[in-house]
Design a protein around this motif. Sequence first.
Motif, PDB file in Angstrom:
ATOM      1  N   ILE A  79       0.878  -1.167   0.000  1.00  0.00           N
ATOM      2  CA  ILE A  79       0.000   0.000   0.000  1.00  0.00           C
ATOM      3  C   ILE A  79       0.917   1.219   0.000  1.00  0.00           C
ATOM      4  N   TYR A  80       0.752   2.073  -0.993  1.00  0.00           N
ATOM      5  CA  TYR A  80       1.628   3.219  -1.198  1.00  0.00           C
ATOM      6  C   TYR A  80       0.894   4.472  -0.743  1.00  0.00           C
ATOM      7  N   LEU A  81       1.466   5.178   0.228  1.00  0.00           N
ATOM      8  CA  LEU A  81       0.877   6.406   0.747  1.00  0.00           C
ATOM      9  C   LEU A  81       1.776   7.588   0.413  1.00  0.00           C
ATOM     10  N   GLU A  86       6.431  16.102   6.926  1.00  0.00           N
ATOM     11  CA  GLU A  86       7.364  15.220   7.635  1.00  0.00           C
ATOM     12  C   GLU A  86       6.723  14.648   8.883  1.00  0.00           C
ATOM     13  N   GLU A  87       5.925  15.443   9.575  1.00  0.00           N
ATOM     14  CA  GLU A  87       5.245  14.956  10.779  1.00  0.00           C
ATOM     15  C   GLU A  87       4.330  13.785  10.435  1.00  0.00           C
ATOM     16  N   GLU A  88       3.617  13.905   9.321  1.00  0.00           N
ATOM     17  CA  GLU A  88       2.697  12.847   8.910  1.00  0.00           C
ATOM     18  C   GLU A  88       3.447  11.561   8.566  1.00  0.00           C
ATOM     19  N   ILE A  89       4.495  11.652   7.746  1.00  0.00           N
ATOM     20  CA  ILE A  89       5.227  10.450   7.351  1.00  0.00           C
ATOM     21  C   ILE A  89       5.894   9.807   8.566  1.00  0.00           C
ATOM     22  N   LYS A 113      11.887  13.339  -0.898  1.00  0.00           N
ATOM     23  CA  LYS A 113      12.424  14.016   0.284  1.00  0.00           C
ATOM     24  C   LYS A 113      12.633  13.022   1.425  1.00  0.00           C
ATOM     25  N   LYS A 114      11.655  12.131   1.609  1.00  0.00           N
ATOM     26  CA  LYS A 114      11.723  11.120   2.666  1.00  0.00           C
ATOM     27  C   LYS A 114      10.887   9.933   2.220  1.00  0.00           C
ATOM     28  N   PHE A 115      11.409   8.723   2.462  1.00  0.00           N
ATOM     29  CA  PHE A 115      10.737   7.510   2.017  1.00  0.00           C
ATOM     30  C   PHE A 115      11.016   6.397   3.014  1.00  0.00           C
ATOM     31  N   LEU A 128       5.810   4.504   2.230  1.00  0.00           N
ATOM     32  CA  LEU A 128       5.433   5.850   2.634  1.00  0.00           C
ATOM     33  C   LEU A 128       6.378   6.832   1.957  1.00  0.00           C
ATOM     34  N   ASP A 129       5.807   7.827   1.289  1.00  0.00           N
ATOM     35  CA  ASP A 129       6.603   8.744   0.494  1.00  0.00           C
ATOM     36  C   ASP A 129       6.254  10.192   0.835  1.00  0.00           C
ATOM     37  N   LEU A 130       7.263  11.009   1.022  1.00  0.00           N
ATOM     38  CA  LEU A 130       7.130  12.453   1.122  1.00  0.00           C
ATOM     39  C   LEU A 130       7.881  13.016  -0.090  1.00  0.00           C
ATOM     40  N   PRO A 131       7.161  13.340  -1.162  1.00  0.00           N
ATOM     41  CA  PRO A 131       7.815  13.743  -2.404  1.00  0.00           C
ATOM     42  C   PRO A 131       8.627  15.035  -2.250  1.00  0.00           C
ATOM     43  N   ASN A 132       9.603  15.177  -3.143  1.00  0.00           N
ATOM     44  CA  ASN A 132      10.320  16.451  -3.246  1.00  0.00           C
ATOM     45  C   ASN A 132       9.320  17.504  -3.703  1.00  0.00           C
TER      46      ASN A 132
END
Length: 133
Positions: A79-81, A86-89, A113-115, A128-132
């Motif tokens: 499951i890809y979110l 940053e707080e959410e991820i 940015k964060k994965f 879990l992905d926080l895109p650039n």
Amino acid sequence: MKNVKPFLMFQGGMAEEAMKFYTTLIEDSKITHIARYGSEGPGKEGTVIQAVFSLKGQEFMCIDSHIDHDFSFTPSFSIYLTCDTEEEIDKLYDELLQKGAALMPIGDYGFSKKFGWLVDRFGISWQLDLPNE
């Protein structure tokens, strides 16, 4: 064709616990239907024959298998979110990782940015992905 839904088969009566965990962790999510085995079986009374839940509008079906299988979930289906902050991820990663295992610890791998990629305590794989920007 009416629709397409991912289908999750849990073993050991874990379907309802997993659905409740996911729908409380991810906002705008809910359990929409649960049918349970009765005393006549064939599954253990009270376990899930079939259920439907949604995560941010994406519907999933699930069951508690009353048959023991030699297989379970595989990380190749996940499951890809896509997260907004940053707080959410960080919160989602920490909650989903409890009693689970990291496949790719949360960090900067260059493509976002964060994965983070993990398997939760129910055996479900999450990316879990926080895109650039």
